[in-house]
Design an enzyme around this catalytic site. Structure first.
Site, PDB file in Angstrom:
ATOM      1  N   ASP A  89       0.673  -1.054  -0.241  1.00 48.21           N
ATOM      2  CA  ASP A  89      -0.223  -0.043   0.426  1.00 48.21           C
ATOM      3  C   ASP A  89       1.037   1.577  -0.040  1.00 48.21           C
ATOM      4  OD1 ASP A  89       0.291  -0.740   2.676  1.00 48.21           O
ATOM      5  OD2 ASP A  89      -0.635   1.538   3.342  1.00 48.21           O
ATOM      6  N   GLU A 152       0.014  -0.950   5.943  1.00 48.87           N
ATOM      7  CA  GLU A 152       0.643  -0.322   6.666  1.00 48.87           C
ATOM      8  C   GLU A 152       0.969   0.821   6.565  1.00 48.87           C
ATOM      9  OE1 GLU A 152       5.084   1.177   8.312  1.00 48.87           O
ATOM     10  OE2 GLU A 152       3.867   1.434   6.064  1.00 48.87           O
TER      11      GLU A 152
END
Length: 466
Positions: A89, A152
């Protein structure tokens, strides 16, 4: 065994870069507004995970998909698990890009795209390292897992789900920070500061104030609307505002429509781990307006947060001999007239202070404003792996062998998946002297650095797993 790791990377470089370009075209920032049952974090994170697992399956690896929010690529076998923990991400693209952030561009030996340095480039470099070990059929005595998270940059939901279903690695590293090594990470927590609603006083009333897009990014843009209850000397206000912007290296605009005055301000975004790296559009705008508008929300920001990245005005500043300074980054701002106003501040704190102490001290410092301070989300405690741990010593030795530069331990304010493991560190892929452009517009990574990191990772994985 004498292996030319750099030569092995060069043989596979073109394929690695092609795959990286495919990943970078996917906007994999958290998108729960479009979440579905089989894509809890939105379609982008799922698509990036599936693409990465697709690459690994094509290369003959064993893979695992955990609920489309995390997964792993596995090689070898043994009682111990070596984990390499990366994420697919990225933070939202934001404004200020010279090119399309999801149409990667190669220029002057660099790849420009959102997520290329944080963390898709390093993940591909680590994957290539593991691929080389598999291709060469090198003997390993441990199970190696490249673990892929997809959240994250927010709440670590993907990694939480992974660890709820899969065995936690015994030790490992995250390719999501800097070389030579990061074996200590400050605690990370966001706090909501709430200022009570108030009655308007004076000739000018703050109607709204907005800034920021994520609680770990310094806001690049801020906007405020002020209602004038008296005549406005537009020329004088314009002159003062433009002078303020110029003096502080900012840009912006002020527009008057009847009794409504709108202010836009553009600063510089950066990672919240070091607020001095950016120009916080919202605190600058509050600082300017505080000179014109009587409002506690503006006053609190201007007097207690603006240009105070170490938390002196909030009475939470502390310096730890091992972990350094506490840092404060005000990142999300929301105010509407007649309602309580909020600021979300992101704090990176050393082991010399706790979240409870932060709340207590900040609440006391803001007593005159009757502000409430509360934890926003969950906190990550400070993390440290001793410099004499074999993991740290081995990685530093490999770094020195490849670069010729002596490595040393380091503590940062950033948070990586390395802190998940008791014996977990962050290891690359940003080389010393390189500009840190993570979370900024026009994020890039030098192709040379990706290649060099892949060679280091291949060697490191082999030494740790053999």
């Amino acid at each position: 065994m004498n292996i030319d790791w750099k030569a092995e990377v060069e043989q596979r470089k073109d394929q690695m870069l092609e795959r990286l370009m495919e990943l970078l075209k996917i906007d994999s920032s958290r998108d729960v507004e479009h979440a579905e049952k089989d894509a809890p974090l939105g379609p982008g994170p799922k698509a990036a995970l599936l693409k990465m697992l697709e690459f690994a399956e094509a290369d003959g690896f064993t893979t695992k998909n955990v609920e489309n929010v995390a997964g792993h690529v596995e090689y070898g076998d043994g009682k111990e698990i070596l984990g390499i923990l990366g994420h697919l991400d990225e933070v939202p693209a934001g404004e200020g890009w010279d090119t399309d952030p999801f149409a990667p561009v190669v220029k002057d030996g660099r790849i420009y795209a959102r997520g290329v340095s944080d963390d898709k480039g390093p993940v591909l470099a680590a994957y290539l390292g593991l691929q080389i070990i598999k291709d060469l059929k090198l003997p390993v005595s441990k199970k190696v897992r490249l673990i892929l998270g997809t959240d994250e940059e927010s709440d670590w939901y993907g990694m939480d789900r992974y660890l709820a279903t899969e065995q936690t690695p015994d030790f490992g590293f995250s390719p999501d920070a800097k070389f030579p090594i990061i074996n200590g990470e400050k605690g990370i927590a966001s706090f909501e500061v709430e200022v009570p609603a108030q009655s308007a006083t004076g000739d000018f009333e703050l109607q709204s104030f907005k800034g920021g897009i994520k609680d770990n990014m310094i806001p690049r843009e801020a906007k405020a609307v002020v209602l004038a209850k008296a005549d406005v000397d537009e020329a004088a206000w314009q002159a003062e505002y433009q002078e303020y912007l110029s003096e502080n290296g900012l840009t912006g605009a002020m527009n008057v429509a009847g009794q409504q005055i709108t202010f836009d301000l553009v600063g510089k975004s950066a990672h919240a781990l070091e607020p001095k790296a950016g120009l916080n559009a919202a605190t600058f705008l509050a600082d300017f307006l505080n000179r014109k508008v009587a409002n506690d929300y503006l006053k609190l920001i201007a007097e207690k947060m603006h240009l105070d990245s170490r938390g002196h005005q909030l009475k939470i500043n502390t310096v730890d001999p091992q972990m350094g300074d506490l840092t404060v980054s005000p990142d999300l701002f929301d105010y509407q007239a007649g309602q309580a106003g909020t600021v979300i501040i992101n704090i990176r704190y050393p082991q010399s202070i706790s979240t409870d102490e932060i709340i207590k001290n900040a609440t006391a410092a803001l007593a005159d404003f009757e502000a409430k301070v509360a934890l926003h989300g969950h906190a990550q405690e400070p993390h440290y792996v001793p410099a004499d741990d074999p993991l740290v010593k081995t990685l530093l030795q490999i770094y020195t062998e490849h670069t010729g530069e002596a490595g040393q331990e380091m503590v940062i304010g950033g948070g990586t998946y390395g802190r998940i493991l008791e014996r977990g560190v962050a290891f690359g892929a940003q080389f010393p002297g390189r500009e840190n452009v993570m979370h900024q517009a026009n994020e890039y990574m030098a192709i040379e650095d990706i290649v060099n990191a892949a060679a280091i990772y291949a060697h490191a994985i082999y030494e740790l797993a053999k």
